[in-house]
Design an enzyme around this catalytic site. Structure first.
Site, PDB file in Angstrom:
ATOM      1  N   CYS A  30      -9.832  68.110  46.518  1.00  0.00           N
ATOM      2  CA  CYS A  30     -10.059  66.662  46.500  1.00  0.00           C
ATOM      3  C   CYS A  30     -11.513  66.435  46.139  1.00  0.00           C
ATOM      4  O   CYS A  30     -12.342  67.329  46.249  1.00  0.00           O
ATOM      5  CB  CYS A  30      -9.757  66.054  47.868  1.00  0.00           C
ATOM      6  N   LYS A  58       1.172  61.223  51.692  1.00  0.00           N
ATOM      7  CA  LYS A  58      -0.071  61.065  52.446  1.00  0.00           C
ATOM      8  C   LYS A  58      -0.324  59.580  52.634  1.00  0.00           C
ATOM      9  O   LYS A  58      -0.491  58.835  51.668  1.00  0.00           O
ATOM     10  CB  LYS A  58      -1.222  61.711  51.689  1.00  0.00           C
ATOM     11  N   ARG A  93     -13.163  62.158  58.709  1.00  0.00           N
ATOM     12  CA  ARG A  93     -14.119  61.582  57.748  1.00  0.00           C
ATOM     13  C   ARG A  93     -15.545  61.739  58.244  1.00  0.00           C
ATOM     14  O   ARG A  93     -16.468  61.885  57.449  1.00  0.00           O
ATOM     15  CB  ARG A  93     -13.756  60.134  57.448  1.00  0.00           C
ATOM     16  N   ARG A  95      -8.828  53.634  50.790  1.00  0.00           N
ATOM     17  CA  ARG A  95      -7.974  54.490  49.983  1.00  0.00           C
ATOM     18  C   ARG A  95      -6.556  53.933  49.841  1.00  0.00           C
ATOM     19  O   ARG A  95      -5.659  54.631  49.407  1.00  0.00           O
ATOM     20  CB  ARG A  95      -7.896  55.877  50.605  1.00  0.00           C
ATOM     21  N   GLU A 151       7.704  60.026  46.117  1.00  0.00           N
ATOM     22  CA  GLU A 151       6.471  60.808  45.932  1.00  0.00           C
ATOM     23  C   GLU A 151       6.769  62.306  45.958  1.00  0.00           C
ATOM     24  O   GLU A 151       6.248  63.076  45.153  1.00  0.00           O
ATOM     25  CB  GLU A 151       5.454  60.493  47.040  1.00  0.00           C
ATOM     26  N   LYS A 194       1.599  63.714  55.905  1.00  0.00           N
ATOM     27  CA  LYS A 194       0.346  63.557  56.639  1.00  0.00           C
ATOM     28  C   LYS A 194       0.104  62.090  56.928  1.00  0.00           C
ATOM     29  O   LYS A 194       0.218  61.290  56.007  1.00  0.00           O
ATOM     30  CB  LYS A 194      -0.784  64.121  55.780  1.00  0.00           C
ATOM     31  N   SER A 216      -6.798  64.877  62.383  1.00  0.00           N
ATOM     32  CA  SER A 216      -7.936  64.793  63.305  1.00  0.00           C
ATOM     33  C   SER A 216      -7.765  63.742  64.397  1.00  0.00           C
ATOM     34  O   SER A 216      -8.104  63.977  65.554  1.00  0.00           O
ATOM     35  CB  SER A 216      -9.206  64.513  62.505  1.00  0.00           C
ATOM     36  N   TYR A 249      -5.589  71.541  64.366  1.00  0.00           N
ATOM     37  CA  TYR A 249      -6.852  71.972  64.966  1.00  0.00           C
ATOM     38  C   TYR A 249      -6.616  72.707  66.282  1.00  0.00           C
ATOM     39  O   TYR A 249      -7.559  73.218  66.872  1.00  0.00           O
ATOM     40  CB  TYR A 249      -7.769  70.755  65.168  1.00  0.00           C
TER      41      TYR A 249
HETATM   42  C1  PBG Z   1      -9.366  64.408  51.823  1.00  0.00           C
HETATM   43  C2  PBG Z   1      -8.676  64.658  53.125  1.00  0.00           C
HETATM   44  C3  PBG Z   1      -8.635  63.856  54.287  1.00  0.00           C
HETATM   45  C4  PBG Z   1      -7.956  64.597  55.267  1.00  0.00           C
HETATM   46  C5  PBG Z   1      -7.563  65.798  54.673  1.00  0.00           C
HETATM   47  N1  PBG Z   1      -8.010  65.803  53.353  1.00  0.00           N
HETATM   48  C6  PBG Z   1      -9.267  62.547  54.561  1.00  0.00           C
HETATM   49  C7  PBG Z   1      -8.793  61.326  53.893  1.00  0.00           C
HETATM   50  O1  PBG Z   1      -7.848  61.306  53.111  1.00  0.00           O
HETATM   51  O2  PBG Z   1      -9.433  60.326  54.141  1.00  0.00           O
HETATM   52  C8  PBG Z   1      -7.700  64.181  56.687  1.00  0.00           C
HETATM   53  C9  PBG Z   1      -7.412  65.288  57.658  1.00  0.00           C
HETATM   54  C10 PBG Z   1      -7.543  64.923  59.093  1.00  0.00           C
HETATM   55  O3  PBG Z   1      -7.696  63.741  59.462  1.00  0.00           O
HETATM   56  O4  PBG Z   1      -7.488  65.845  59.918  1.00  0.00           O
HETATM   57  N2  PBG Z   1      -8.802  63.487  50.978  1.00  0.00           N
END
Ligand code: PBG
Length: 339
Positions: free
Chosen positions: A120, A199, A209, A221, A237, A252, A278, A317
């Site tokens: 990314c 996603k 972030r 986003r 998708e 996700k 997260s 995690y």
């Molecule tokens: C990058 C990405 C993100 C996460 C994984 N890859 C952040 C986002 O899309 O803003 C989030 C992972 C997490 O919250 O543990 N695009």
């Protein structure tokens, strides 16, 4: 369907019988541990909203990876925090980029560990979006097609440095096909793609972030990530990503989207990954720190539910904790009763 008479409460279930008829179980082989790698030497900086998770410099990352490998976790996914950022995120695809350096260091020590890389641009662009932006009238939008080229370059540079699998998380249209073509052309036909296929534009990414320093500097986003109320869209998708060459498809976040995981598994019968993100980690940690929840029991229940929904792979995690908890679980459940 007419069910036969069932006698659940009369049935005497010993702990071992309970295990024998259990439908779902979590195993180490389901787990992927996310890791954040940053510049410098001797850096081990805890992420405040993700206790027990660190930004690690390459020299600190290697021992961490060795520990993860020794615990029996089969895979890690790497996220990079670069020295510098720019408008196009050029450090994402530099051969001397942070992830590329980390890959070489890890692979020279642990060649058999599966190392996945998040592909990314948002950690590498100064504006924090997942690709270069272009002016679109009054507003700025991500330049989808310009992003494709950079994402493909990034995936190839990761493969060159030893990555075992590319995991594009940007959600640009056509990125799986672009990455597949570039990997094939570069001689990496055998490097699989795990696409972040469904996603969502979720509030659960907050702590990440901060960790990866990729908060968008303007806008959000929502233009390229999915709207949380939709699940038919997730099917579309995923279909698209599979058609473009994805080998594993990801949902996700995980917990608020168990129905999506379930639908995708049933519809496609493809390997499905779920990202226990997260925010899902942070909320349980916070409650556990206050003594409001039993972390171990809650986590095992949550992650088992992600598997029950249909996930084959869980990015979490808690991967290290889970390995320790699984190892601690008594081998013979009736040990106590025998005494
Ligand atoms: C990058 C990405 C993100 C996460 C994984 N890859 C952040 C986002 O899309 O803003 C989030 C992972 C997490 O919250 O543990 N695009």
């Amino acid at each position: 369907m007419r069910y036969p008479i069932y006698r659940p409460r009369r049935m005497r279930k010993t702990e071992s019988l309970r295990r024998m008829i259990r439908e779902t179980s979590l195993s180490k082989d389901d787990l992927v541990m996310p890791l954040f790698v940053c510049p410098g030497k001797g850096v081990r900086q805890e992420i405040p909203s993700m206790p027990g998770n660190f930004r690690l410099s390459v020299d600190e990352l290697v021992p961490e990876v060795k520990e993860i490998d020794a615990l029996g976790i089969p895979a890690i996914i790497l996220f990079g925090i670069p020295e510098t950022k720019d408008a196009v995120g050029s450090k994402a695809y530099s051969p001397e980029g942070i992830v590329q350096r980390a890959l070489r260091a890890i692979k020279s020590e642990k060649p058999r560990l599966t190392v996945i890389t998040d592909v990314c641009m948002c950690e590498y662009t100064d504006h924090g979006h997942c690709g270069p932006v272009k002016k679109d009238g009054e507003s700025c939008t991500v330049d989808n097609d310009a992003a494709l080229e950079l994402l493909a370059k990034t995936a190839v540079s990761h493969a060159e440095a030893g990555a075992d699998m590319a995991a594009p998380s940007d959600m640009m249209d056509g990125r799986v096909a672009a990455i597949r073509a570039a990997l094939d052309e570069g001689g990496y036909q055998d490097v699989p793609i795990m696409s972040y296929a469904a996603k969502y534009a979720s509030a659960f990414y907050g702590p990440f972030r901060d960790a990866a320093d990729c908060v968008p500097q303007f806008g959000d986003r929502a233009a390229y990530q999915m709207d949380p109320p939709n699940s038919d869209e997730a099917i579309r998708e995923v279909a698209l990503d599979i058609e473009e060459g994805a080998d594993i498809v990801m949902v996700k976040p995980a917990l608020a989207y168990l129905d999506v995981i379930c639908r995708i598994k049933q519809e496609f019968g493809y390997p499905v990954a779920a990202y226990n993100v997260s925010g899902e980690f942070a909320m349980v940690k916070a409650a556990a720190e206050k003594g409001w929840l039993d972390e171990r029991r809650v986590v095992m229940e949550m992650l088992t539910s992600i598997k029950r929904a249909g996930a084959d792979i869980i990015l979490t995690y808690w991967a290290k904790h889970i390995c320790k908890w699984l190892d601690e679980a008594p081998a013979g459940g009736d040990e106590k009763r025998r005494k």
